[in-house]
Design an enzyme around this catalytic site. Sequence first.
Site, PDB file in Angstrom:
ATOM      1  N   GLU A 172       0.832  -1.207   0.000  1.00 34.88           N
ATOM      2  CA  GLU A 172       0.000   0.000   0.000  1.00 34.88           C
ATOM      3  C   GLU A 172       0.868   1.260   0.000  1.00 34.88           C
ATOM      4  O   GLU A 172       0.581   2.231   0.709  1.00 34.88           O
ATOM      5  CB  GLU A 172      -0.944  -0.016   1.206  1.00 34.88           C
ATOM      6  CG  GLU A 172      -1.916  -1.177   1.182  1.00 34.88           C
ATOM      7  CD  GLU A 172      -2.723  -1.325   2.451  1.00 34.88           C
ATOM      8  OE1 GLU A 172      -2.321  -0.739   3.483  1.00 34.88           O
ATOM      9  OE2 GLU A 172      -3.727  -2.027   2.438  1.00 34.88           O
ATOM     10  N   GLU A 232      -6.345  -7.890  -0.752  1.00 32.60           N
ATOM     11  CA  GLU A 232      -6.858  -7.943   0.620  1.00 32.60           C
ATOM     12  C   GLU A 232      -8.352  -7.688   0.550  1.00 32.60           C
ATOM     13  O   GLU A 232      -8.798  -6.547   0.408  1.00 32.60           O
ATOM     14  CB  GLU A 232      -6.184  -6.901   1.528  1.00 32.60           C
ATOM     15  CG  GLU A 232      -4.736  -7.183   1.847  1.00 32.60           C
ATOM     16  CD  GLU A 232      -4.151  -6.174   2.837  1.00 32.60           C
ATOM     17  OE1 GLU A 232      -4.925  -5.351   3.388  1.00 32.60           O
ATOM     18  OE2 GLU A 232      -2.928  -6.202   3.057  1.00 32.60           O
TER      19      GLU A 232
END
Length: 565
Positions: free
Chosen positions: A157, A227
């Site tokens: 991320e 995710e």
Amino acid sequence: MMISSLLVRAATAILTYDSSSFLLDGKPFKILGGQIDPQRVPMPYWAARLDAAKAMGLNTIFSYVFWNEIEIVQGEYQFGNLSNWASLVTDKGLQWVLRPGPYVCGERDWGGLPFWLYNAKVRSSDRSFLEPAIKYLEALGAHLGNTRPAMVQIENEYGAFGSDKVYLQSLVTALKRLFPQSVLYTNDAGDLRQLASGRIEGALQEIDGDPHIGWPLLTTGPKITGEWYVRWFDYWGGEHQMVRDVDAKARELTWMINNGNGFSLYMFHGGTNLGFSNGAIDLQGPLQPFTTSYDYGAPLDESGRTTVLYEALRKALGGPGLTVPPLRTYPSIELDRVGGLAYKVLHSADDPLTFEELGTGFGFVMYEHTASSDLSGSLLLKPRDRVIVYVNGVEKGVFDATLKDQPALQVSLQVNDSLSLLVENLGRVDYGGGINSPRKGLVGDVTIGGHKVVGWRMSLPDLSTPSTNEDVGGPAFYRGLLRLDDSPKGMTEDTFLGVGGTKGVVFVNGINLGRYWSIGPQQDFYLPACYLNKNENDILVLELHPSQAVRTLTFSSTRTWKGRA
């Protein structure tokens, strides 16, 4: 949709992709993945957790690797049995996706970064960070040897943090060299700005979160949700997270299978933040330290037992399922108060030093000042965590960064009186701007009545051996024995340990199970049988606010979740 035909392929096969699909040895392949982090699961139970994943219908396991547990001391690598995990995944006929960081988030202390990097410009191409990061990745590659992950993630991320393309390209170059046959990929939120910042040549771009939002933003290559959040994390003082509508989750899973190329359940099995390994989050408000349990409301709960969510997703995936034994109870035992904390002086200075400057990353540090003149008035400091205040060994109050308002604490010191501040590191922030401010302990001045307190002695408590010289009002150890007639027989002997009390730490046979805190939502510990022995099992509890000479521990086959009143 029944997709059990997608489950079993030789783990030695090579994963590739074209403009729209993943290919396993040249044949179309959908990634039906779930996250299990081996460093959160007892090694004797690794095989059982993987069996449960496969029985639900998954064909791929995603795993973080936590750098800060591997390189506790700079330049010294302790991988433990990590290579065994990689081999076990593939031996089970599952594909493995490696998520090595160097930063991983994952609700771990500082997102998995070693505390000794506190002066580095983290997650950047600055030499202070990039050089040790590349050395760690090289050591990890050497440890894994001939293991070939199907995919390897670049950072995590990153688009939410920065846009240093030199840094990302350096990671791509290193990981391509270390894992030449693995698909490299990035994972960012479904947001155009973050995707642009996290994109790097040589890596497939994927998203996390809602596929309805993120997938339309991916312009090329197969689409997966790296995710897919089954629920969310728990933090101390909050409510336990669990899925309310499991059928809706199953429908969403089916939609992803029909409309994309894969997913990873985050988490399939969360496990435990043993010891002091948990992180925290600071969303411009009170600190939210994550609980010892990383149950996450996952299909396979912290103890490795299947849930109603597991069954709903298993039906959607067409997995065969499996039977997992229930936990058991043991008779309650009493613990006797056996002493307090002994301290080893680390340093003395006019101004307090942080944990990191003292060379310690976790747990507690005691800061002590002996008054050379009379002082009285409001005691002021800026707590980053939790600070217990003592005057001459008597507890006077607590500063707590998990609360919005701090106490108006009045103290009075005469010459030779002692002011003691026991600081607990509740976990470094693992996401957001707080990543750039990892220091723990006393940061900044301590004042009494507007006067700066000068002259501090800083000490490290011994958490393994109680001292018989217990200070009145200070933390106390309680000790007792759990006696078993037979050797534990695997998961059938697992239990939940209830400790009561206010706040502290529990050790079983020398293993730090982690923290407890009455504010919840976690009210007990998962105690796996693999930590227990035949005959005597030593249980040591450190209570920070003791009030009893004897306390009772309970053992149950079910657990209790209860948030702050």
